[in-house]
Design an enzyme around this catalytic site. Structure first.
Site, PDB file in Angstrom:
ATOM      1  N   GLN A 590      95.718  71.090 177.534  1.00  5.40           N
ATOM      2  CA  GLN A 590      95.033  72.003 177.439  1.00  5.40           C
ATOM      3  C   GLN A 590      93.746  71.816 177.909  1.00  5.40           C
ATOM      4  O   GLN A 590      92.928  71.998 178.324  1.00  5.40           O
ATOM      5  CB  GLN A 590      95.232  72.589 176.203  1.00  5.40           C
ATOM      6  CG  GLN A 590      94.745  73.831 175.492  1.00  5.40           C
ATOM      7  CD  GLN A 590      95.495  75.069 176.709  1.00  5.40           C
ATOM      8  OE1 GLN A 590      96.809  74.583 176.434  1.00  5.40           O
ATOM      9  NE2 GLN A 590      95.006  76.266 176.963  1.00  5.40           N
ATOM     10  N   GLU A 591      93.525  70.391 177.359  1.00  2.00           N
ATOM     11  CA  GLU A 591      91.752  70.241 177.321  1.00  2.00           C
ATOM     12  C   GLU A 591      91.701  69.530 179.019  1.00  2.00           C
ATOM     13  O   GLU A 591      90.382  69.911 179.754  1.00  2.00           O
ATOM     14  CB  GLU A 591      91.834  68.964 177.246  1.00  2.00           C
ATOM     15  CG  GLU A 591      90.616  68.686 175.402  1.00  2.00           C
ATOM     16  CD  GLU A 591      90.098  69.431 174.951  1.00  2.00           C
ATOM     17  OE1 GLU A 591      89.358  69.506 175.913  1.00  2.00           O
ATOM     18  OE2 GLU A 591      90.020  70.162 174.110  1.00  2.00           O
ATOM     19  N   SER A 592      92.518  69.146 179.994  1.00  2.00           N
ATOM     20  CA  SER A 592      92.434  68.684 181.304  1.00  2.00           C
ATOM     21  C   SER A 592      93.546  69.006 182.503  1.00  2.00           C
ATOM     22  O   SER A 592      93.231  68.984 183.624  1.00  2.00           O
ATOM     23  CB  SER A 592      92.434  66.838 181.108  1.00  2.00           C
ATOM     24  OG  SER A 592      92.998  66.039 180.877  1.00  2.00           O
ATOM     25  N   TYR A 698      93.349  78.333 172.422  1.00  2.00           N
ATOM     26  CA  TYR A 698      93.378  76.869 172.649  1.00  2.00           C
ATOM     27  C   TYR A 698      94.273  76.955 171.535  1.00  2.00           C
ATOM     28  O   TYR A 698      95.571  75.700 171.975  1.00  2.00           O
ATOM     29  CB  TYR A 698      91.622  76.686 172.274  1.00  2.00           C
ATOM     30  CG  TYR A 698      91.538  75.368 172.310  1.00  2.00           C
ATOM     31  CD1 TYR A 698      91.986  74.144 173.176  1.00  2.00           C
ATOM     32  CD2 TYR A 698      92.022  73.968 171.388  1.00  2.00           C
ATOM     33  CE1 TYR A 698      91.471  72.665 173.135  1.00  2.00           C
ATOM     34  CE2 TYR A 698      91.691  72.755 170.760  1.00  2.00           C
ATOM     35  CZ  TYR A 698      91.948  72.112 172.023  1.00  2.00           C
ATOM     36  OH  TYR A 698      91.887  70.468 172.037  1.00  2.00           O
TER      37      TYR A 698
END
Length: 714
Positions: A590-592, A698
């Site tokens: 999800q972050e990168s 998120y």
């Protein structure tokens, strides 16, 4: 076996092999890719030498050299390489034909005919462009014919190139008014690009040539151009355009231009002058007046003046009840009160949205905010609102939450069997979603004995749930059709020649036309250079992938969407920090998206998106001696620091994963504030109460990702 006789079975075999590994461009592809990226005589000679040693690849090599020559505007060299290929490069002879014809036209050889481009019109991504080439060839001697050709095939033309070429042909046919019309269409609808520059230059010439006969652009066109500038945040230029329109136009366009002068200031963070200007501005009763009230409400919202904001919202309701500007004002005001946790203020506003604008996009989410607020506080109408939401908005992303919380309400009321009906439906219909994951957990917790609690109402609940029609993806093909096999074979030939951009375009064209987009998307993604690029291709080409049951798609489909690179480092780091490795993988996705070079707008770096200042706080504990941007881009170091941060935040939140993820995204201070809003009975209630859409999505996405990794990599 020659290229010409390459069978469908071979192509299918090649595609099947790609499920295990990405297609690899051979030495020719490597040489051509390097040459196209950075041309030099030495690199060109390397290709020529390779072709000489491998005559079976000569046609492909010459196609690549011809296209490279065209790209370098060496028309003569392109023609010399491409002309001998006619009839020798099936099944991709359309590329040789198209680039040969294009190079001829560029070199002022206007003898190109429909026969020369026939190959490019056989289910080819070059079809639309081929009409432009033929029209350019006809323009010199038969401009009216060129106009007719483009008009007949207008729907096939790529835009804005189609419109600017049509304008060129009108101009060549001395139909100057029509030429001006199409040049204006291109210029006023496109802020940049070669077509817009050509149109701008042509309009200057036409204006000088035509004098008083030049047709001035319409106010609507000019207003649209100013709107595009405002959307692009070119505020100074947009303001000038609006001022010019206001000075010259009349009617509603005049008033809209005046209002948008104030809107530009508001969007440019000049709230005080925008508010004063709009407050004093007088416009007639029209859509512009409603737009003015909307921006007045927005100025008041930014100034924290709730009384003035609601005054503007009230005027919109009284004077323009069905205006889209009222809808925007209602939604904005409701969202403000949502962020302040003032349900007594936001509930009536959200109700007005879905009652007065039932078919508008914000209606479903507005109804959900009202229904969930009723559920959270056990209002008498909570169950009826949840059911109403499922009846009216079954395709909305909130439908899964509505069914889950309906089940929880039934469960707390003793209707365990009815609750299980809800959970079974949710787990079956939306198996890859966050609330389906929670539904499976509830089914495990309830146990098989729950069936004994069935009551007379269970049948009614089952009937209601059976009637819910969630959105479902199109069935995924399990085998490649002939058209798909052929498309993949064509793309692989292009890729083997170092023409990767054309190979990708070939597959994307097939996704639109051939009927098996998922299989072609897999081929495209498998050809990507990195896992994160492959994932982005899959997410963009298969946006409904979460609605696909896991068994209904090949494993490679899921591995491309949920890759696990850096697995050894990830597992070791998770073990050292006593973290769930699936949670860590879900967070990184999800972050990168597993891009080690990812850099956010907030200057967060690498896999776990670490800001340097935060990284320095945890570096020593993580065993990293120095923190720089270069270090944070290194997967192993980033994983060490990121896992230390996650471990620390988990400890601070008492091991509560949902709160930890919310803090990771929005900051611990916000979590403290949100936790004080209600006495949440379970983590899902807290998650659904998060007012920041980004953070709420998120948290759900990371937990859903973790569950998907758990299922795919047991």
């Amino acid at each position: 076996m020659t290229i010409r006789t390459c069978s469908a079975a071979l192509i299918l075999g090649l595609w099947c092999s790609s499920l295990g590994a990405a297609p690899v461009a051979g030495p020719l592809g490597t040489l051509v890719s390097a040459y196209r990226e950075s041309p030099s005589p030495a690199r060109r000679n390397a290709i020529v030498s390779y072709i000489a040693r491998h005559p079976k690849e000569g046609a492909l090599g010459n196609l690549a050299l011809g296209i490279a020559a065209y790209e370098q505007k060496n028309w003569a060299a392109a023609i010399a390489r491409l002309k001998p290929l006619q009839g020798k490069l099936a099944p991709i002879d359309d590329y040789a034909a198209y680039y040969l014809a294009l190079s001829r036209v560029e070199s002022n050889d206007f003898g190109v005919t429909a026969d020369d481009l026939a190959a490019a019109r056989r289910n080819s991504p070059l079809n639309g462009k081929s009409w432009l080439v033929e029209a350019r060839a006809r323009k010199a001697s038969a401009a009216a014919d060129a106009v007719r050709l483009l008009r007949e095939h207008y729907a096939e033309l790529p835009q804005p190139e189609g419109d600017v070429t049509l304008a060129d042909c009108y101009q060549a046919a001395n139909l100057l008014a029509q030429a001006a019309e199409f040049y204006q269409k291109v210029y006023y609808h496109n802020l940049s690009g070669a077509a817009a520059l050509r149109a701008a230059a042509a309009l200057i010439t036409l204006k000088d040539t035509m004098g008083s006969a030049y047709p001035p652009p319409g106010a609507t066109q000019r207003l649209h151009h100013a709107d595009r500038l405002m959307e692009a945040k070119e505020y100074a230029q947009a303001r000038k355009e609006y001022q010019a329109v206001a000075a010259e136009a009349g009617g509603v366009e005049h008033d809209q231009a005046l209002v948008r002068i104030g809107a530009v200031d508001f969007l440019d963070e000049k709230t005080a002058p925008a508010w004063k200007y709009l407050r004093d501005l007088a416009v007639g009763e029209s859509p512009a007046s409603a737009e003015r009230l909307y921006y007045l409400a927005e100025c008041a919202r930014r100034r924290n003046d709730d009384a003035e904001m609601m005054s503007a919202v009230g005027q919109l309701a009284a004077r323009y009840p069905q205006s889209p500007w009222r809808l925007k004002a209602l939604t904005s005001a409701a969202n403000r009160y949502l962020l302040l946790n003032r349900p007594q203020d936001y509930v009536p506003l959200y109700q007005a949205v879905y009652q007065d604008f039932p078919t508008a996009v914000p209606a479903a989410l507005s109804h959900w905010k009202v229904a969930f607020q009723a559920y959270l506080h056990d209002a008498a109408d909570a169950s009826s609102l949840l059911r109403e939401h499922l009846r009216q908005y079954p395709a909305h992303s909130s439908a899964g939450a509505a069914l889950y919380f309906l089940g929880r309400r039934l469960e707390r009321g003793g209707e365990v069997a009815g609750a299980r009906v809800c959970y079974w439906k949710l787990a079956a219909a939306m198996e890859n979603h966050y609330y389906a994951m929670l539904a499976r957990e509830r089914l495990k917790a309830a146990g098989p004995s729950a069936a004994a609690t069935a009551s007379a109402s269970t049948g009614e609940i089952a009937q209601f749930v059976a009637g819910i029609r969630f959105s479902a993806p199109a069935p995924m093909a399990t085998g490649a059709a002939a058209a798909t096999e052929a498309r993949i074979g064509r793309s692989r030939m292009l890729r083997s020649a170092g023409l990767n951009d054309l190979a990708d375009a070939e597959l994307r064209f097939g996704m639109r036309t051939d009927g098996q987009p998922a299989l072609l998307a897999m081929e495209l993604a498998a050809s990507a250079a990195t896992p994160h690029q492959a994932m982005r291709i899959m997410k963009s080409t298969s946006p409904e992938y979460l609605n696909v049951p896991v068994p209904a798609a090949p494993r490679k489909f899921w591995e491309l969407l949920f890759p696990l690179p850096y697995k050894v480092d990830l597992l070791r780091t998770a073990r050292e920090r006593d973290l769930d490795p699936y949670l860590l993988a879900g967070l990184i996705r999800q972050e990168s998206e597993f891009d080690p070079q990812a850099l956010s707008r907030a200057k967060a770096y690498g896999l776990t998106q670490i800001r340097p200042a935060t990284g320095r706080q945890y570096a020593r504990k993580a065993g990293v001696s120095k923190v720089t941007a270069r270090v944070l881009y290194q997967p192993a170091a980033n994983l060490k620091i990121g896992s230390s941060i996650l471990r620390s935040m988990l400890d601070q939140q008492g091991g509560k994963v949902e709160q930890t993820l919310a803090a990771y995204n929005a900051g611990p201070r916000m979590v403290v504030e949100w936790m004080a809003w209600s006495a949440y009975r379970e983590p899902a209630e807290f998650v659904e109460s998060i007012p920041f859409t980004e953070t709420r999505d998120y948290v759900q996405a990371v937990l859903r990702n973790a569950e998907m990794y758990r299922r795919l990599y047991p």
